[in-house]
Motif scaffolding. Structure first.
Motif: not given
Length: 356
Positions: A9-12, A15-19, A41-46
């Motif tokens: 879920s975190a990866i998905v 990716v959606v946030t980055t796009l 464009a986005a920071t990995l969660a955590g």
């Protein structure tokens, strides 16, 4: 089995946030070069909560091409600090062998160390320089790439000292960065297979470490009945054996001649002893890590001669060995042993506390 399925879920979500961020960016001016640094464009969660922030970057080589890399910074860093440049292990892109560079980068960021996981020209996401081929691991432009990356870390990340590291061809380039006088504070080499390379040499050519390994295999096989039985049955390639034996003999004579020439002060080309002395000058530590019985260690001793022991006694060169390891440390427990050693060596070089 639905009960065993795992949805990343975190990866998905990332990716959606980055796009979504990318879709809202203005279109670049046609023909314009991308900026020197590409903002995340986005920071990995955590990530920030664990002590690191990652940023993809694009470095102008000044030769009509760019280098791709990923900077991993300590979260909330208030002052400049040391940096580590991580080079490709062969044709493996910037994540490193078995994703090791990613793990180390994030781990070391928690101790105040910035890192740049770099794709050299023609490898991973870095296009080749003009006129050069793709996917050449010992390329003519490697030292120019390393120089650009070190300069970038100093100018854009405020690196107070740049350390360089790599495995296999990355170890070779790390060593050459030190021997050619690039401003690197230390060099950490993991399982190098060669210390000299002629640009344009096909990887299919018989190399020194292959001659060494084959020679040891042939010598041990002389005392086995099975070897002689295979010889009688015509199952052995006598031409290959003769070629290897001839090259091994010639290499032995060459090493003896070089030792004699060095003793009387004659200048030598491809002189590992001289390269080691140049690399270790100005107090620059040279750290080697080998899988036990790795051919690169034997080559280091044979080609470097007494200088290897001399630098080791003076504390300017060290060698460590990881039992049970293959060339890229694919087995998990063995890789854990490697990580602990690299923590101690690199964090020690950077002047920070070792990881627990």
């Amino acid at each position: 089995d639905p009960q065993r399925a795992v949805t990343p879920s975190a990866i998905v979500d990332g990716v959606v946030t980055t796009l979504g961020h990318w879709s809202r960016r203005p279109e670049p001016t046609p023909g314009a070069m991308p900026p020197a640094g590409v903002a995340p464009a986005a920071t990995l969660a955590g990530g920030a909560q664990r002590g690191w922030v990652e940023v993809p970057v694009s470095i102008d080589t000044g030769a009509g091409s760019r280098l791709f890399g990923v900077v991993c910074r300590p979260a909330g860093r208030a002052a400049p600090g040391p940096a580590v440049l991580m080079l490709n292990a062969g044709a493996v892109h910037a994540i490193g062998p078995n994703r090791l560079w990613v793990r180390l980068a994030r781990r070391w960021a928690g101790h105040g160390v910035t890192s740049l996981r770099l794709d050299l020209s023609g490898i991973g996401d870095s296009p080749p320089r003009r006129g050069e081929d793709d996917n050449v691991v010992y390329s003519r432009s490697a030292m120019a790439d390393v120089a650009e990356a070190v300069d970038w870390l100093k100018r854009h990340e405020g690196a107070t000292a740049c350390h360089v590291m790599g495995l296999c061809s990355g170890a070779y380039h790390s060593f050459k960065a030190a021997t050619t006088g690039l401003p690197v504070a230390s060099a950490l080499m993991i399982n190098p297979l060669t210390y000299f390379w002629v640009p344009g040499t096909p990887l299919s050519d018989l190399k020194d470490y292959e001659i060494l390994v084959a020679g040891e295999r042939y010598r041990s096989g002389l005392w086995r009945l099975q070897t002689w039985q295979r010889l009688v049955r015509g199952e052995l390639d006598l031409r290959q054996i003769a070629t290897t034996a001839g090259r091994a003999f010639a290499r032995g004579l060459r090493l003896r001649w070089r030792d004699a020439a060095r003793a009387v002060g004659l200048p030598l080309a491809d002189d590992l002893a001289g390269d080691l002395l140049r690399a270790a000058q100005d107090g620059r530590p040279l750290r080697f890590v080998f899988a036990t019985d790795a051919p690169g260690c034997t080559l280091l001793h044979r080609q470097g001669g007494p200088v290897v022991q001399r630098l080791a006694r003076e504390g300017r060169l060290s060698m460590e060995f990881v039992d049970g390891a293959d060339h890229t440390f694919t087995r998990g427990p063995v890789r854990e042993s490697l990580v602990q050693r690299l923590d101690r060596l690199m964090l020690g070089a950077c002047g920070t506390a070792p990881a627990p």
